[in-house]
Design a protein around this motif. Structure first.
Motif, PDB file in Angstrom:
ATOM      1  N   GLN A 196       0.842  -1.179   0.000  1.00 48.14           N
ATOM      2  CA  GLN A 196       0.000   0.000   0.000  1.00 48.14           C
ATOM      3  C   GLN A 196       0.882   1.235   0.000  1.00 48.14           C
ATOM      4  O   GLN A 196       1.771   1.377   0.837  1.00 48.14           O
ATOM      5  CB  GLN A 196      -0.898   0.017   1.247  1.00 48.14           C
ATOM      6  N   VAL A 197       0.658   2.112  -0.947  1.00 44.42           N
ATOM      7  CA  VAL A 197       1.408   3.361  -1.057  1.00 44.42           C
ATOM      8  C   VAL A 197       0.410   4.503  -1.040  1.00 44.42           C
ATOM      9  O   VAL A 197      -0.479   4.568  -1.890  1.00 44.42           O
ATOM     10  CB  VAL A 197       2.237   3.417  -2.353  1.00 44.42           C
ATOM     11  N   LEU A 198       0.539   5.368  -0.077  1.00 49.31           N
ATOM     12  CA  LEU A 198      -0.311   6.550  -0.012  1.00 49.31           C
ATOM     13  C   LEU A 198       0.470   7.750  -0.530  1.00 49.31           C
ATOM     14  O   LEU A 198       1.635   7.937  -0.186  1.00 49.31           O
ATOM     15  CB  LEU A 198      -0.771   6.802   1.419  1.00 49.31           C
ATOM     16  N   LEU A 199      -0.184   8.545  -1.375  1.00 53.49           N
ATOM     17  CA  LEU A 199       0.451   9.708  -1.990  1.00 53.49           C
ATOM     18  C   LEU A 199      -0.397  10.941  -1.720  1.00 53.49           C
ATOM     19  O   LEU A 199      -1.615  10.899  -1.874  1.00 53.49           O
ATOM     20  CB  LEU A 199       0.600   9.501  -3.491  1.00 53.49           C
ATOM     21  N   GLN A 200       0.255  12.028  -1.359  1.00 52.65           N
ATOM     22  CA  GLN A 200      -0.450  13.266  -1.049  1.00 52.65           C
ATOM     23  C   GLN A 200       0.199  14.414  -1.797  1.00 52.65           C
ATOM     24  O   GLN A 200       1.330  14.778  -1.525  1.00 52.65           O
ATOM     25  CB  GLN A 200      -0.413  13.533   0.456  1.00 52.65           C
ATOM     26  N   GLU A 201      -0.547  14.987  -2.765  1.00 52.61           N
ATOM     27  CA  GLU A 201      -0.026  16.125  -3.515  1.00 52.61           C
ATOM     28  C   GLU A 201      -0.341  17.436  -2.811  1.00 52.61           C
ATOM     29  O   GLU A 201      -1.319  17.549  -2.064  1.00 52.61           O
ATOM     30  CB  GLU A 201      -0.622  16.200  -4.925  1.00 52.61           C
ATOM     31  N   SER A 202       0.465  18.432  -3.126  1.00 46.74           N
ATOM     32  CA  SER A 202       0.204  19.797  -2.694  1.00 46.74           C
ATOM     33  C   SER A 202       0.930  20.743  -3.637  1.00 46.74           C
ATOM     34  O   SER A 202       1.777  20.312  -4.423  1.00 46.74           O
ATOM     35  CB  SER A 202       0.670  20.019  -1.247  1.00 46.74           C
ATOM     36  N   GLY A 203       0.573  22.021  -3.566  1.00 49.05           N
ATOM     37  CA  GLY A 203       1.311  23.027  -4.320  1.00 49.05           C
ATOM     38  C   GLY A 203       0.627  23.585  -5.541  1.00 49.05           C
ATOM     39  O   GLY A 203       1.171  24.469  -6.202  1.00 49.05           O
ATOM     40  N   GLY A 204      -0.555  23.097  -5.867  1.00 50.94           N
ATOM     41  CA  GLY A 204      -1.256  23.652  -7.012  1.00 50.94           C
ATOM     42  C   GLY A 204      -1.751  25.060  -6.721  1.00 50.94           C
ATOM     43  O   GLY A 204      -1.645  25.566  -5.608  1.00 50.94           O
ATOM     44  N   GLY A 205      -2.276  25.704  -7.739  1.00 53.27           N
ATOM     45  CA  GLY A 205      -2.797  27.050  -7.563  1.00 53.27           C
ATOM     46  C   GLY A 205      -3.012  27.739  -8.884  1.00 53.27           C
ATOM     47  O   GLY A 205      -3.023  27.090  -9.942  1.00 53.27           O
ATOM     48  N   SER A 206      -3.177  29.046  -8.815  1.00 54.97           N
ATOM     49  CA  SER A 206      -3.425  29.854 -10.006  1.00 54.97           C
ATOM     50  C   SER A 206      -2.263  30.815 -10.220  1.00 54.97           C
ATOM     51  O   SER A 206      -1.840  31.493  -9.271  1.00 54.97           O
ATOM     52  CB  SER A 206      -4.727  30.635  -9.856  1.00 54.97           C
ATOM     53  N   VAL A 207      -1.783  30.860 -11.445  1.00 53.19           N
ATOM     54  CA  VAL A 207      -0.690  31.770 -11.800  1.00 53.19           C
ATOM     55  C   VAL A 207      -0.965  32.353 -13.175  1.00 53.19           C
ATOM     56  O   VAL A 207      -1.788  31.822 -13.931  1.00 53.19           O
ATOM     57  CB  VAL A 207       0.688  31.074 -11.809  1.00 53.19           C
ATOM     58  N   GLN A 208      -0.253  33.415 -13.487  1.00 56.69           N
ATOM     59  CA  GLN A 208      -0.331  33.976 -14.833  1.00 56.69           C
ATOM     60  C   GLN A 208       0.679  33.277 -15.734  1.00 56.69           C
ATOM     61  O   GLN A 208       1.658  32.694 -15.274  1.00 56.69           O
ATOM     62  CB  GLN A 208      -0.061  35.466 -14.789  1.00 56.69           C
ATOM     63  N   ARG A 258      -0.831   4.910 -17.841  1.00 53.44           N
ATOM     64  CA  ARG A 258      -1.694   5.153 -16.688  1.00 53.44           C
ATOM     65  C   ARG A 258      -2.132   3.856 -16.027  1.00 53.44           C
ATOM     66  O   ARG A 258      -2.146   3.745 -14.797  1.00 53.44           O
ATOM     67  CB  ARG A 258      -2.918   5.957 -17.123  1.00 53.44           C
ATOM     68  N   SER A 259      -2.471   2.862 -16.808  1.00 47.58           N
ATOM     69  CA  SER A 259      -3.009   1.615 -16.262  1.00 47.58           C
ATOM     70  C   SER A 259      -1.967   0.810 -15.504  1.00 47.58           C
ATOM     71  O   SER A 259      -2.314  -0.111 -14.751  1.00 47.58           O
ATOM     72  CB  SER A 259      -3.610   0.757 -17.375  1.00 47.58           C
ATOM     73  N   ASP A 260      -0.695   1.150 -15.678  1.00 40.78           N
ATOM     74  CA  ASP A 260       0.364   0.409 -15.005  1.00 40.78           C
ATOM     75  C   ASP A 260       0.622   0.902 -13.589  1.00 40.78           C
ATOM     76  O   ASP A 260       1.308   0.230 -12.823  1.00 40.78           O
ATOM     77  CB  ASP A 260       1.655   0.497 -15.812  1.00 40.78           C
ATOM     78  N   PHE A 261       0.108   2.062 -13.270  1.00 40.26           N
ATOM     79  CA  PHE A 261       0.352   2.641 -11.947  1.00 40.26           C
ATOM     80  C   PHE A 261      -0.829   2.335 -11.034  1.00 40.26           C
ATOM     81  O   PHE A 261      -1.966   2.684 -11.333  1.00 40.26           O
ATOM     82  CB  PHE A 261       0.572   4.146 -12.048  1.00 40.26           C
ATOM     83  N   GLY A 262      -0.524   1.726  -9.896  1.00 40.46           N
ATOM     84  CA  GLY A 262      -1.583   1.295  -9.003  1.00 40.46           C
ATOM     85  C   GLY A 262      -1.891   2.254  -7.873  1.00 40.46           C
ATOM     86  O   GLY A 262      -2.906   2.096  -7.192  1.00 40.46           O
ATOM     87  N   TYR A 263      -1.037   3.250  -7.695  1.00 40.45           N
ATOM     88  CA  TYR A 263      -1.212   4.142  -6.563  1.00 40.45           C
ATOM     89  C   TYR A 263      -1.199   5.583  -7.052  1.00 40.45           C
ATOM     90  O   TYR A 263      -0.303   5.991  -7.797  1.00 40.45           O
ATOM     91  CB  TYR A 263      -0.103   3.908  -5.536  1.00 40.45           C
ATOM     92  N   TRP A 264      -2.192   6.343  -6.575  1.00 35.08           N
ATOM     93  CA  TRP A 264      -2.400   7.704  -7.053  1.00 35.08           C
ATOM     94  C   TRP A 264      -2.677   8.650  -5.894  1.00 35.08           C
ATOM     95  O   TRP A 264      -3.297   8.261  -4.891  1.00 35.08           O
ATOM     96  CB  TRP A 264      -3.595   7.751  -8.008  1.00 35.08           C
ATOM     97  N   GLY A 265      -2.235   9.890  -6.062  1.00 35.35           N
ATOM     98  CA  GLY A 265      -2.662  10.934  -5.164  1.00 35.35           C
ATOM     99  C   GLY A 265      -4.036  11.435  -5.541  1.00 35.35           C
ATOM    100  O   GLY A 265      -4.625  10.994  -6.540  1.00 35.35           O
ATOM    101  N   GLN A 266      -4.535  12.368  -4.784  1.00 35.69           N
ATOM    102  CA  GLN A 266      -5.899  12.853  -4.986  1.00 35.69           C
ATOM    103  C   GLN A 266      -5.966  13.929  -6.070  1.00 35.69           C
ATOM    104  O   GLN A 266      -7.059  14.278  -6.527  1.00 35.69           O
ATOM    105  CB  GLN A 266      -6.469  13.416  -3.669  1.00 35.69           C
ATOM    106  N   GLY A 267      -4.829  14.451  -6.465  1.00 38.62           N
ATOM    107  CA  GLY A 267      -4.787  15.473  -7.500  1.00 38.62           C
ATOM    108  C   GLY A 267      -4.731  16.875  -6.930  1.00 38.62           C
ATOM    109  O   GLY A 267      -5.231  17.151  -5.839  1.00 38.62           O
ATOM    110  N   THR A 268      -4.105  17.760  -7.683  1.00 36.23           N
ATOM    111  CA  THR A 268      -4.050  19.168  -7.311  1.00 36.23           C
ATOM    112  C   THR A 268      -4.229  20.002  -8.572  1.00 36.23           C
ATOM    113  O   THR A 268      -3.656  19.695  -9.622  1.00 36.23           O
ATOM    114  CB  THR A 268      -2.718  19.501  -6.593  1.00 36.23           C
ATOM    115  N   GLN A 269      -5.051  21.033  -8.487  1.00 39.32           N
ATOM    116  CA  GLN A 269      -5.414  21.827  -9.657  1.00 39.32           C
ATOM    117  C   GLN A 269      -4.370  22.902  -9.932  1.00 39.32           C
ATOM    118  O   GLN A 269      -3.942  23.622  -9.012  1.00 39.32           O
ATOM    119  CB  GLN A 269      -6.778  22.482  -9.459  1.00 39.32           C
TER     120      GLN A 269
END
Length: 129
Positions: free
Chosen positions: A1-13, A113-124
């Motif tokens: 089991q691998v848990l992944l947590q993304e951060s750092g997304g946001g809005s820029v010009q 994509r189908s080869d990776f079994g562990y994903w973070g929740q995503g960041t916009q």
């Protein structure tokens, strides 16, 4: 089991920079294969950067090569994506992925994509013109 947590997304010009982080629940140097993907709503999730963590060199999609840099901090079990000279076309949801089962280097870089079994929740990431 691998848990992944993304951060750092946001809005820029356009022309700006962001750095995404992906903290893993396992040692990144033993995760074997880690990657960054991005996806627009209703679109496919496409790989943009891949790294075989046991001594490999990052591989980048043509769309981001020269602007994005993928790196690891094994002491923090964290993967980064430094994104420079951002363009409106980079607006997407960004995901980090990992799979220790991709033990062989060429399998990692050939993985889709189908080869990776562990994903973070995503960041916009939103880039305005």
């Amino acid at each position: 089991q691998v848990l992944l947590q993304e951060s750092g997304g946001g809005s820029v010009q356009a022309g700006g920079s962001l750095r995404l982080s992906c903290e893993a629940s396992v040692n990144t140097d033993s995760a074997n294969c880690m990657a960054w993907f991005r996806q627009v709503p209703g679109g496919e999730r496409a790989g943009i950067a891949t790294l075989y963590t046991r001594g490999g060199t990052p591989f980048y999609a043509a769309s981001v090569k020269g602007r994005f840099t993928m790196s690891l901090d094994n002491a923090k079990n964290t993967m980064y994506l430094q994104m420079n000279n951002l363009e409106p076309e980079d607006t997407d949801m960004y995901y980090c992925a990992a799979d220790p089962a991709l033990e062989i280097e060429y399998e990692c870089y050939a993985g889709t994509r189908s080869d990776f079994g562990y994903w973070g929740q995503g960041t916009q990431v939103t880039v305005s013109s």
